[in-house]
Design an enzyme around this catalytic site. Structure first.
Site, PDB file in Angstrom:
ATOM      1  N   ARG A   1       0.885  -1.183   0.000  1.00  9.73           N
ATOM      2  CA  ARG A   1       0.000   0.000   0.000  1.00  9.73           C
ATOM      3  C   ARG A   1       0.911   1.218   0.000  1.00  9.73           C
ATOM      4  O   ARG A   1       1.690   1.414   0.948  1.00  9.73           O
ATOM      5  CB  ARG A   1      -0.901  -0.005   1.236  1.00  9.73           C
ATOM      6  CG  ARG A   1      -1.618   1.320   1.465  1.00  9.73           C
ATOM      7  CD  ARG A   1      -2.739   1.236   2.470  1.00  9.73           C
ATOM      8  NE  ARG A   1      -3.888   0.527   1.941  1.00  9.73           N
ATOM      9  CZ  ARG A   1      -5.134   0.637   2.397  1.00  9.73           C
ATOM     10  NH1 ARG A   1      -5.406   1.437   3.409  1.00  9.73           N
ATOM     11  NH2 ARG A   1      -6.109  -0.067   1.864  1.00  9.73           N
TER      12      ARG A   1
ATOM     13  N   HIS B   1      -7.144   0.411  -6.607  1.00  8.52           N
ATOM     14  CA  HIS B   1      -7.382  -0.424  -5.419  1.00  8.52           C
ATOM     15  C   HIS B   1      -8.052  -1.716  -5.912  1.00  8.52           C
ATOM     16  O   HIS B   1      -9.237  -1.950  -5.683  1.00  8.52           O
ATOM     17  CB  HIS B   1      -8.274   0.331  -4.433  1.00  8.52           C
ATOM     18  CG  HIS B   1      -8.249  -0.210  -3.033  1.00  8.52           C
ATOM     19  ND1 HIS B   1      -7.472  -1.290  -2.639  1.00  8.52           N
ATOM     20  CD2 HIS B   1      -8.929   0.173  -1.911  1.00  8.52           C
ATOM     21  CE1 HIS B   1      -7.672  -1.532  -1.357  1.00  8.52           C
ATOM     22  NE2 HIS B   1      -8.542  -0.658  -0.882  1.00  8.52           N
TER      23      HIS B   1
ATOM     24  N   ASP C   1     -17.338   7.070  -1.943  1.00  7.56           N
ATOM     25  CA  ASP C   1     -16.110   6.949  -1.153  1.00  7.56           C
ATOM     26  C   ASP C   1     -15.813   8.327  -0.586  1.00  7.56           C
ATOM     27  O   ASP C   1     -16.450   9.324  -0.968  1.00  7.56           O
ATOM     28  CB  ASP C   1     -14.973   6.443  -2.070  1.00  7.56           C
ATOM     29  CG  ASP C   1     -13.669   6.157  -1.323  1.00  7.56           C
ATOM     30  OD1 ASP C   1     -13.685   6.092  -0.073  1.00  7.56           O
ATOM     31  OD2 ASP C   1     -12.630   5.994  -1.997  1.00  7.56           O
TER      32      ASP C   1
ATOM     33  N   ARG D   1     -13.522  -8.852   1.211  1.00 11.03           N
ATOM     34  CA  ARG D   1     -12.115  -8.547   0.923  1.00 11.03           C
ATOM     35  C   ARG D   1     -11.247  -9.775   1.208  1.00 11.03           C
ATOM     36  O   ARG D   1     -10.358 -10.115   0.433  1.00 11.03           O
ATOM     37  CB  ARG D   1     -11.652  -7.360   1.785  1.00 11.03           C
ATOM     38  CG  ARG D   1     -12.277  -6.017   1.437  1.00 11.03           C
ATOM     39  CD  ARG D   1     -11.811  -5.501   0.107  1.00 11.03           C
ATOM     40  NE  ARG D   1     -10.359  -5.477   0.033  1.00 11.03           N
ATOM     41  CZ  ARG D   1      -9.595  -4.474   0.518  1.00 11.03           C
ATOM     42  NH1 ARG D   1     -10.164  -3.421   1.048  1.00 11.03           N
ATOM     43  NH2 ARG D   1      -8.280  -4.515   0.426  1.00 11.03           N
TER      44      ARG D   1
HETATM   45  N1   CP Z   1     -11.331  -0.307   2.125  1.00  8.99           N
HETATM   46  C1   CP Z   1     -10.083  -0.304   2.579  1.00  8.99           C
HETATM   47  O1   CP Z   1      -9.101  -0.536   1.859  1.00  8.99           O
HETATM   48  O2   CP Z   1      -9.999  -0.088   3.923  1.00  8.99           O
HETATM   49  P1   CP Z   1      -8.646   0.184   4.727  1.00  8.99           P
HETATM   50  O3   CP Z   1      -8.090   1.489   4.259  1.00  8.99           O
HETATM   51  O4   CP Z   1      -9.054   0.197   6.182  1.00  8.99           O
HETATM   52  O5   CP Z   1      -7.691  -0.935   4.441  1.00  8.99           O
HETATM   53  N1  NVA Z   2     -10.038   6.520  -1.789  1.00  9.72           N
HETATM   54  C1  NVA Z   2      -9.657   6.137  -0.446  1.00  9.72           C
HETATM   55  C2  NVA Z   2      -9.873   4.666  -0.256  1.00  9.72           C
HETATM   56  C3  NVA Z   2      -9.561   4.153   1.118  1.00  9.72           C
HETATM   57  C4  NVA Z   2      -9.776   2.692   1.237  1.00  9.72           C
HETATM   58  C5  NVA Z   2      -8.218   6.520  -0.194  1.00  9.72           C
HETATM   59  O1  NVA Z   2      -7.365   6.297  -1.078  1.00  9.72           O
HETATM   60  O2  NVA Z   2      -7.919   7.044   0.873  1.00  9.72           O
END
Ligand code: CP
Ligand code: NVA
Length: 328
Positions: free
Chosen positions: A109, A136, A230, A298
């Site tokens: 990440r 993602h 989102d 997930r």
């Molecule tokens: N949806 C998602 O990726 O959640 P987190 O940021 O908590 O991992």
């Molecule tokens: N769009 C958001 C998704 C988090 C899971 C971000 O990148 O922060």
């Protein structure tokens, strides 16, 4: 073990278009099988290791990857940005070459999708994108799997995205473009997905029959099977909070918007949500909300991906050599 065998998939998954239509549908099938019978898969990743490199905070992705891998018998090491930053003590490529000697798969990440590409190019083990500024993929695969579980044929569904055209939106576009169906992206004009994301998706859509439409017209939610939103300010773009909030306030998902979508419409969100900002508490807590099904799934879809990557001996057939890229 009398369970369906996964396909062979021994390459990086940095964005959804790294997967073919058939591979995505087979991942859904394997996720469904796993979900119903973890005992049958308990040792399938014994002696396998996952390294997780996270530059940004996480709840769902971290827990579902870490505990999911362990449920299949594997070992996990978590490397946080504070103690093991990528690219700070040594070049990204050397970090990748070191990790490749110890682990079988890496989940990252990070802010920069370019960094992810550099890491993957140097890694000799598969790299999975656990969220970057642009994509993602694990989230979008879980989301479409969740809609399939709702009984909606994936090639017939209509998903309405409302809000910022961000990383999650891009991965949903790529997923629907690959497996078919319809996605309406409803954003202010300046928050639309980049042209390159749409170009890649439309190339896929030509083959799948999917339809991807971008508009700023909220009435386009009508008839959608699901309304998805989102956060307005993604991690890493906090400096744009005021600008984004001003632009996106008219795009808040509230009960009135859900009513315009219709009684069939589910509410979806990748989470974490800011109640009262992009979605009201009434919507997120309503019976139409399937947010925790998305969160649960997930783990199942990621585990399906791990099996496809790491257990070629269970594979039904081989499709691509290691680290091959799929041309559009
Ligand atoms: N949806 C998602 O990726 O959640 P987190 O940021 O908590 O991992
Ligand atoms: N769009 C958001 C998704 C988090 C899971 C971000 O990148 O922060």
């Amino acid at each position: 073990m009398n369970t369906p065998a996964p396909m062979l998939l021994t390459r990086d998954v940095l964005q959804v278009v790294d997967l073919s239509t058939t591979e995505i549908l087979e991942l859904f099938s394997l996720a469904s099988s796993l979900k119903g019978n973890y005992a049958a898969y308990a040792s399938t990743l014994a002696q396998r290791s996952l390294a997780m490199l996270f530059e940004k905070p996480s709840l769902r992705t971290r827990v579902s990857l870490e505990l999911g891998f362990q449920k299949l018998g594997g070992g996990v090491t978590f490397l946080d940005h504070q103690h093991s930053p990528i690219g700070a003590r040594e070049p990204v490529e050397d970090y990748a070459r070191n990790l490749s000697r110890w682990v079988d798969v890496v989940a990252i990440r990070c802010q920069s999708h370019d960094l992810l590409r550099r890491f993957a190019a140097a890694s000799t083990v598969p790299v999975i994108n656990a969220l970057s500024d642009l994509h993602h993929p694990c989230q979008a695969l879980a989301d479409l799997f969740t809609l399939q579980e709702c009984g909606i044929p994936v090639d017939q569904l209509h998903l309405a995205w409302v809000g910022d055209g961000n990383n999650v939106c891009h991965s949903l576009i790529e997923t629907i473009a690959t497996i078919g169906g319809r996605m309406t992206v409803i954003t202010p004009p300046t928050c639309q997905p980049p042209a390159e994301i749409l170009r890649v998706a439309n190339a896929r859509a030509c083959r799948s029959g999917a339809r991807i439409l971008c508009t700023d017209d909220l009435s386009a939610v009508a008839g959608a099977d699901a309304v998805y939103t989102d956060v307005w300010v993604s991690m890493g773009e906090e400096s744009r909070a005021a600008e984004k909030t001003a632009l996106l306030t008219p795009y808040r998902v509230d009960l009135a918007l859900m009513k315009r979508a219709g009684s069939q419409a589910r509410f979806m969100h990748c989470l974490p949500a800011k109640r009262g900002e992009e979605v009201t508490a009434e919507v997120i807590d309503s019976p139409s909300s399937i947010i925790f099904d998305q969160a649960e799934n997930r783990m199942h879809i990621q585990n399906a991906l791990m099996l496809a990557l790491l257990r070629p001996d269970l594979a039904r057939r081989s499709r691509t050599p290691a680290h091959a890229s799929i041309s559009l």
